[in-house]
Design a protein around this motif. Structure first.
Motif, short mmCIF file in Angstrom:
data_model
loop_
_atom_site.label_atom_id
_atom_site.label_comp_id
_atom_site.label_asym_id
_atom_site.label_seq_id
_atom_site.Cartn_x
_atom_site.Cartn_y
_atom_site.Cartn_z
N ALA A 196 0.84 -1.20 0.00
CA ALA A 196 0.00 0.00 0.00
C ALA A 196 0.87 1.25 0.00
O ALA A 196 1.97 1.27 0.58
CB ALA A 196 -0.92 0.00 1.21
N GLY A 197 0.35 2.32 -0.63
CA GLY A 197 1.16 3.52 -0.82
C GLY A 197 1.38 4.35 0.42
O GLY A 197 2.44 4.94 0.59
N ARG A 198 0.38 4.43 1.32
CA ARG A 198 0.49 5.25 2.52
C ARG A 198 0.59 4.38 3.76
O ARG A 198 0.07 3.26 3.80
CB ARG A 198 -0.72 6.17 2.66
N ALA A 199 1.25 4.93 4.78
CA ALA A 199 1.43 4.19 6.02
C ALA A 199 0.10 3.79 6.65
O ALA A 199 -0.09 2.65 7.08
CB ALA A 199 2.26 5.02 7.00
N SER A 200 -0.84 4.73 6.71
CA SER A 200 -2.13 4.44 7.34
C SER A 200 -2.89 3.36 6.57
O SER A 200 -3.54 2.49 7.18
CB SER A 200 -2.97 5.71 7.44
N GLU A 207 -4.79 -2.21 6.21
CA GLU A 207 -4.91 -3.47 5.46
C GLU A 207 -4.38 -4.65 6.27
O GLU A 207 -4.96 -5.74 6.27
CB GLU A 207 -4.17 -3.35 4.13
N ILE A 208 -3.27 -4.43 6.97
CA ILE A 208 -2.73 -5.49 7.83
C ILE A 208 -3.72 -5.82 8.94
O ILE A 208 -3.97 -7.00 9.26
CB ILE A 208 -1.38 -5.05 8.43
N ALA A 209 -4.32 -4.79 9.54
CA ALA A 209 -5.29 -5.02 10.62
C ALA A 209 -6.50 -5.80 10.11
O ALA A 209 -7.00 -6.70 10.80
CB ALA A 209 -5.74 -3.67 11.20
N PHE A 234 -0.98 2.19 14.02
CA PHE A 234 -0.78 0.94 14.77
C PHE A 234 -1.44 1.03 16.15
O PHE A 234 -2.09 0.08 16.60
CB PHE A 234 0.71 0.62 14.91
N ARG A 235 -1.29 2.16 16.83
CA ARG A 235 -1.90 2.32 18.16
C ARG A 235 -3.42 2.25 18.07
O ARG A 235 -4.09 1.68 18.93
CB ARG A 235 -1.46 3.64 18.79
N GLU A 236 -3.95 2.86 17.02
CA GLU A 236 -5.41 2.87 16.85
C GLU A 236 -5.96 1.49 16.52
O GLU A 236 -7.01 1.08 17.05
CB GLU A 236 -5.79 3.86 15.74
N ARG A 237 -5.27 0.78 15.64
CA ARG A 237 -5.80 -0.50 15.15
C ARG A 237 -5.43 -1.68 16.04
O ARG A 237 -6.09 -2.72 16.00
CB ARG A 237 -5.30 -0.75 13.73
N ASP A 264 9.98 5.26 3.19
CA ASP A 264 9.21 6.38 2.66
C ASP A 264 7.84 6.52 3.34
O ASP A 264 7.11 7.48 3.08
CB ASP A 264 9.05 6.29 1.13
N TYR A 265 7.47 5.59 4.20
CA TYR A 265 6.28 5.77 5.02
C TYR A 265 6.55 6.83 6.09
O TYR A 265 7.65 6.88 6.66
CB TYR A 265 5.88 4.47 5.71
N ASP A 266 5.55 7.63 6.39
CA ASP A 266 5.65 8.58 7.50
C ASP A 266 5.62 7.78 8.80
O ASP A 266 4.60 7.17 9.13
CB ASP A 266 4.47 9.55 7.44
N PRO A 267 6.72 7.77 9.58
CA PRO A 267 6.75 6.92 10.78
C PRO A 267 5.72 7.33 11.83
O PRO A 267 5.18 6.48 12.55
CB PRO A 267 8.18 7.08 11.30
N ASP A 268 5.44 8.65 11.94
CA ASP A 268 4.44 9.09 12.92
C ASP A 268 3.05 8.60 12.53
O ASP A 268 2.27 8.17 13.39
CB ASP A 268 4.46 10.61 13.03
N GLU A 269 2.73 8.66 11.25
CA GLU A 269 1.44 8.16 10.77
C GLU A 269 1.34 6.66 10.98
O GLU A 269 0.30 6.14 11.41
CB GLU A 269 1.29 8.51 9.29
N LEU A 270 2.43 5.96 10.70
CA LEU A 270 2.46 4.51 10.90
C LEU A 270 2.24 4.17 12.37
O LEU A 270 1.43 3.32 12.72
CB LEU A 270 3.80 3.97 10.41
N ASN A 271 2.97 4.84 13.24
CA ASN A 271 2.89 4.59 14.67
C ASN A 271 1.49 4.88 15.20
O ASN A 271 0.92 4.08 15.95
CB ASN A 271 3.93 5.46 15.39
#
Length: 395
Positions: A21-25, A30-32, A60-63, A50-57
């Protein structure tokens, strides 16, 4: 599950999933979705730089609000479906059959060895609380280390010392050979200049391994001038390093590239065995930067590659027999191995093996094996299929 996402459920209860997937979120979502119905105790994730680590983090906390999440940037991933040049690879450990604890080691470029060893010993004691029976052969440690901190040797030595026999494997975070920013994710926060240690106890049989595909030649180099702290070699055999190396392999120094370094690795002999010391890049002044620590006076041996597919097949086959069938392999593979496989047009052969043995993991800036930091190697943990007796099950 997203259109580009794939998931696999393993007999031991672990689930693995991967997406480009193109964006971290989007990737985490999709993994969730692919892990729907699972309640993992621990997720280990490898993701594109190239993923935004803050968006990824945040996603992950939300999902996954009830799971511990640890991960790092990669220089590519791999899965039973083949290699991923970008994206997210995730491993979800179930609560049943696994006991997992982890800790963060910070400021690793100025590591306090005693403090680090004390933190790892405390982690080991936490794992031992409530442990049932003899679990020596059912424990392992995973390490994820910032690949730009130039500290792996010290970190791995301190961890290995404190693990008291628990076998360790792991990888150094990468960033697609740009060498700009490698990131770790742990306990809801983003970290740099850090390492994470994960201790795992399981009821399933496990075995760590390492595999390489090179053998030494008669060509030797003595490091005659170097900057040990920065892992830069200025001279080999009292000559400019890049020029001396290029002449030995029959290349023009101006054409040296990561492909060249992957095809013609250097190795150091330790305890009668050769270990790779890979070149990271050629610098403008004709010096060479390495992925591993290189001290002045060290003797380096030019190595030549063997059949990478055959060497990998032999090791995975050995593990399969030793464990009574492989259920899953979590692997850490040097980015230079991938480049070498691509240049020899055998990456599809490696992909076939990973599909056969359920191999999932990421491409690294260095690999850890027991108390050593390695290059141009494939390391990992193989988990067997054997179903344990009901009475022996972990909570």
């Amino acid at each position: 599950m997203g259109q580009g996402t794939q998931m696999r459920a393993h007999l031991c209860g672990i689930r693995t999933a991967w997406t480009e997937a193109g964006r971290a979120s989007e990737a985490v979502a999709e993994i969730a979705d692919s892990f729907a119905g699972a309640d993992p105790v621990q997720i280990v994730a490898f993701f594109s730089p190239d993923y935004d680590p803050d968006e990824l983090n945040r996603t992950f906390r939300e999902r996954f609000p009830s799971a511990a999440v640890t991960g790092c940037t990669m220089s590519g991933g791999f899965s039973p479906a083949g290699g991923l040049d970008r994206g997210l690879v995730a491993i979800a450990f179930p609560r049943r059959g696994f006991r997992i604890v982890s800790t963060l080691l910070d400021a690793i470029d100025h590591l306090d060895v005693e403090r680090t060893a004390g933190a790892v010993r405390a982690l080991r004691r936490t794992l031992e609380v409530g442990s049932t029976g003899d679990t020596t052969d059912h424990r392992f440690a995973l390490s994820l280390i910032d690949g730009l901190a130039n500290a792996e040797e010290t970190v791995v030595s301190a961890i290995g010392w404190a693990l008291d026999g628990i076998p360790l494997v792991g990888g150094s975070a990468g960033d697609d050979l740009t060498f700009r920013d490698t990131v770790l994710l742990h306990d809801g926060s983003i970290h740099r200049n850090a390492a994470v240690v994960i201790l795992v106890e399981t009821e399933f049989p496990v075995q760590i391994f390492k595999s390489d595909n090179f053998e030494p030649t008669g060509t030797k180099f003595v490091v005659t001038a170097s900057d040990d702290e920065k892992r830069i070699v200025h001279e080999l055999n009292a000559e400019p390093a890049a020029r001396e190396y290029a002449m030995a392999v029959g290349l023009d120094p101006e054409t040296l590239s990561p492909m060249s370094f992957a095809a013609y690795p250097l190795a150091v002999k330790i305890g009668g065995e050769y270990f790779c010391r890979s070149i990271r890049r050629m610098n403008a002044d004709g010096s060479l930067s390495f992925f591993c620590a290189i001290d002045e006076g060290v003797v380096l041996t030019l190595a030549q590659p063997r059949d990478i597919v055959a060497a990998t097949r032999a090791e995975l086959s050995r593990l399969d027999e030793a464990l009574g069938g492989i259920d899953l392999v979590i692997g850490f593979e040097c980015i230079l191995r991938r480049l070498d496989a691509e240049s020899r047009q055998v990456r599809h052969g490696i992909a076939d093996l990973y599909r056969l043995y359920n191999v999932v993991g990421f491409e690294t800036y260095g690999e850890q094996y027991r108390s050593m930091h390695l290059n141009q190697t494939f390391t990992g943990i193989a988990i067997g299929r054997s179903a344990p007796e009901p009475a022996a099950r972990l909570p």
